[in-house]
Design a protein around this motif. Structure first.
Motif, PDB file in Angstrom:
ATOM      1  N   TYR A  37       0.861  -1.172   0.000  1.00  0.00           N
ATOM      2  CA  TYR A  37       0.000   0.000   0.000  1.00  0.00           C
ATOM      3  C   TYR A  37       0.901   1.227   0.000  1.00  0.00           C
ATOM      4  N   ARG A  38       0.317   2.375  -0.324  1.00  0.00           N
ATOM      5  CA  ARG A  38       1.068   3.620  -0.202  1.00  0.00           C
ATOM      6  C   ARG A  38       0.146   4.720   0.308  1.00  0.00           C
ATOM      7  N   GLN A  39       0.777   5.714   0.903  1.00  0.00           N
ATOM      8  CA  GLN A  39       0.003   6.810   1.491  1.00  0.00           C
ATOM      9  C   GLN A  39       0.775   8.102   1.390  1.00  0.00           C
ATOM     10  N   THR A  40       0.062   9.161   1.019  1.00  0.00           N
ATOM     11  CA  THR A  40       0.621  10.508   1.016  1.00  0.00           C
ATOM     12  C   THR A  40      -0.138  11.334   2.050  1.00  0.00           C
ATOM     13  N   PRO A  41       0.478  12.407   2.534  1.00  0.00           N
ATOM     14  CA  PRO A  41      -0.171  13.219   3.582  1.00  0.00           C
ATOM     15  C   PRO A  41      -1.562  13.685   3.166  1.00  0.00           C
ATOM     16  N   GLY A  42      -2.512  13.502   4.057  1.00  0.00           N
ATOM     17  CA  GLY A  42      -3.864  13.962   3.812  1.00  0.00           C
ATOM     18  C   GLY A  42      -4.709  13.036   2.962  1.00  0.00           C
ATOM     19  N   LYS A  43      -4.138  11.920   2.537  1.00  0.00           N
ATOM     20  CA  LYS A  43      -4.890  10.979   1.703  1.00  0.00           C
ATOM     21  C   LYS A  43      -4.993   9.627   2.380  1.00  0.00           C
ATOM     22  N   GLN A  44      -5.988   8.855   1.948  1.00  0.00           N
ATOM     23  CA  GLN A  44      -6.137   7.512   2.481  1.00  0.00           C
ATOM     24  C   GLN A  44      -5.058   6.608   1.912  1.00  0.00           C
ATOM     25  N   ARG A  45      -4.746   5.588   2.689  1.00  0.00           N
ATOM     26  CA  ARG A  45      -3.802   4.588   2.216  1.00  0.00           C
ATOM     27  C   ARG A  45      -4.452   3.836   1.060  1.00  0.00           C
ATOM     28  N   GLU A  46      -3.702   3.631  -0.025  1.00  0.00           N
ATOM     29  CA  GLU A  46      -4.261   2.980  -1.204  1.00  0.00           C
ATOM     30  C   GLU A  46      -3.477   1.721  -1.546  1.00  0.00           C
ATOM     31  N   LEU A  47      -4.210   0.743  -2.062  1.00  0.00           N
ATOM     32  CA  LEU A  47      -3.591  -0.500  -2.485  1.00  0.00           C
ATOM     33  C   LEU A  47      -2.798  -0.277  -3.766  1.00  0.00           C
ATOM     34  N   VAL A  48      -1.573  -0.772  -3.778  1.00  0.00           N
ATOM     35  CA  VAL A  48      -0.720  -0.676  -4.961  1.00  0.00           C
ATOM     36  C   VAL A  48      -0.701  -2.014  -5.693  1.00  0.00           C
ATOM     37  N   ALA A  49      -0.407  -3.083  -4.968  1.00  0.00           N
ATOM     38  CA  ALA A  49      -0.316  -4.400  -5.581  1.00  0.00           C
ATOM     39  C   ALA A  49      -0.510  -5.463  -4.510  1.00  0.00           C
ATOM     40  N   VAL A  50      -1.043  -6.610  -4.921  1.00  0.00           N
ATOM     41  CA  VAL A  50      -1.283  -7.702  -3.989  1.00  0.00           C
ATOM     42  C   VAL A  50      -0.865  -9.016  -4.646  1.00  0.00           C
ATOM     43  N   ILE A  51      -0.370  -9.933  -3.822  1.00  0.00           N
ATOM     44  CA  ILE A  51      -0.054 -11.273  -4.286  1.00  0.00           C
ATOM     45  C   ILE A  51      -0.619 -12.259  -3.271  1.00  0.00           C
ATOM     46  N   THR A  52      -1.341 -13.259  -3.769  1.00  0.00           N
ATOM     47  CA  THR A  52      -1.941 -14.240  -2.869  1.00  0.00           C
ATOM     48  C   THR A  52      -0.961 -15.377  -2.607  1.00  0.00           C
ATOM     49  N   SER A  53      -1.316 -16.229  -1.658  1.00  0.00           N
ATOM     50  CA  SER A  53      -0.464 -17.370  -1.356  1.00  0.00           C
ATOM     51  C   SER A  53      -0.374 -18.318  -2.546  1.00  0.00           C
ATOM     52  N   GLY A  54      -1.349 -18.238  -3.438  1.00  0.00           N
ATOM     53  CA  GLY A  54      -1.327 -19.056  -4.642  1.00  0.00           C
ATOM     54  C   GLY A  54      -0.598 -18.402  -5.800  1.00  0.00           C
ATOM     55  N   GLY A  55      -0.092 -17.191  -5.591  1.00  0.00           N
ATOM     56  CA  GLY A  55       0.697 -16.527  -6.615  1.00  0.00           C
ATOM     57  C   GLY A  55      -0.075 -15.594  -7.535  1.00  0.00           C
ATOM     58  N   ARG A  56      -1.378 -15.445  -7.286  1.00  0.00           N
ATOM     59  CA  ARG A  56      -2.148 -14.517  -8.113  1.00  0.00           C
ATOM     60  C   ARG A  56      -1.812 -13.091  -7.716  1.00  0.00           C
ATOM     61  N   THR A  57      -1.773 -12.211  -8.714  1.00  0.00           N
ATOM     62  CA  THR A  57      -1.421 -10.823  -8.470  1.00  0.00           C
ATOM     63  C   THR A  57      -2.498  -9.886  -9.004  1.00  0.00           C
ATOM     64  N   ASN A  58      -2.523  -8.702  -8.426  1.00  0.00           N
ATOM     65  CA  ASN A  58      -3.427  -7.671  -8.909  1.00  0.00           C
ATOM     66  C   ASN A  58      -2.789  -6.323  -8.616  1.00  0.00           C
ATOM     67  N   TYR A  59      -3.098  -5.349  -9.460  1.00  0.00           N
ATOM     68  CA  TYR A  59      -2.439  -4.046  -9.370  1.00  0.00           C
ATOM     69  C   TYR A  59      -3.447  -2.905  -9.460  1.00  0.00           C
ATOM     70  N   ALA A  60      -3.097  -1.803  -8.841  1.00  0.00           N
ATOM     71  CA  ALA A  60      -3.853  -0.579  -9.053  1.00  0.00           C
ATOM     72  C   ALA A  60      -3.654  -0.146 -10.499  1.00  0.00           C
ATOM     73  N   ASP A  61      -4.693   0.446 -11.082  1.00  0.00           N
ATOM     74  CA  ASP A  61      -4.589   0.872 -12.481  1.00  0.00           C
ATOM     75  C   ASP A  61      -3.416   1.825 -12.694  1.00  0.00           C
ATOM     76  N   SER A  62      -3.136   2.641 -11.696  1.00  0.00           N
ATOM     77  CA  SER A  62      -2.098   3.665 -11.834  1.00  0.00           C
ATOM     78  C   SER A  62      -0.690   3.096 -11.947  1.00  0.00           C
TER      79      SER A  62
END
Length: 114
Positions: A37-62
């Motif tokens: 995740y990432r966070q900048t001052p004054g903003k909510q923490r946002e998901l950047v990328a995730v990987i599951t125990s099975g190896g599946r991945t997903n990314y923020a569009d940005s």
């Protein structure tokens, strides 16, 4: 309990690359997924990328096409390879683990200058 230790943040010029690492320890058998995740001052923490125990991945569009999340099971470490960095990627990046509870790392600063 799961402990997470991040490393690899720093300062880079736009267009450059950085690799973040997150070393996990503790009750790892219960891990379902890990993420950045990432966070900048004054903003909510946002998901950047995730990987599951099975190896599946997903990314923020940005970050699609620029960032890659990967895991090394032997080292219990998750990586975030960040290429073609932009000033808007500047943030504190946090490692996250989903197990029986939610666990967070301490955060590592990434600064991208134009």
């Amino acid at each position: 309990q799961v402990q997470l230790v991040e490393s690899g943040g720093g300062s880079v010029q736009a267009g450059g690359s950085l690799r973040l690492s997150c070393a996990a320890s503790g009750r790892l058998a219960s891990l379902n997924a890990m993420a950045w995740y990432r966070q900048t001052p004054g903003k909510q923490r946002e998901l950047v990328a995730v990987i599951t125990s099975g190896g599946r991945t997903n990314y923020a569009d940005s970050v699609k096409g620029r960032f890659t999340i990967s895991g090394d099971n032997a080292k219990n470490t998750v990586y975030l390879q960040m290429n073609s960095l932009k000033p808007e990627d500047t943030a504190v990046y946090y490692c996250y683990a989903q197990a029986s509870n939610d666990y967070w790392g301490q955060g590592t600063q990434v600064t991208v200058s134009s």
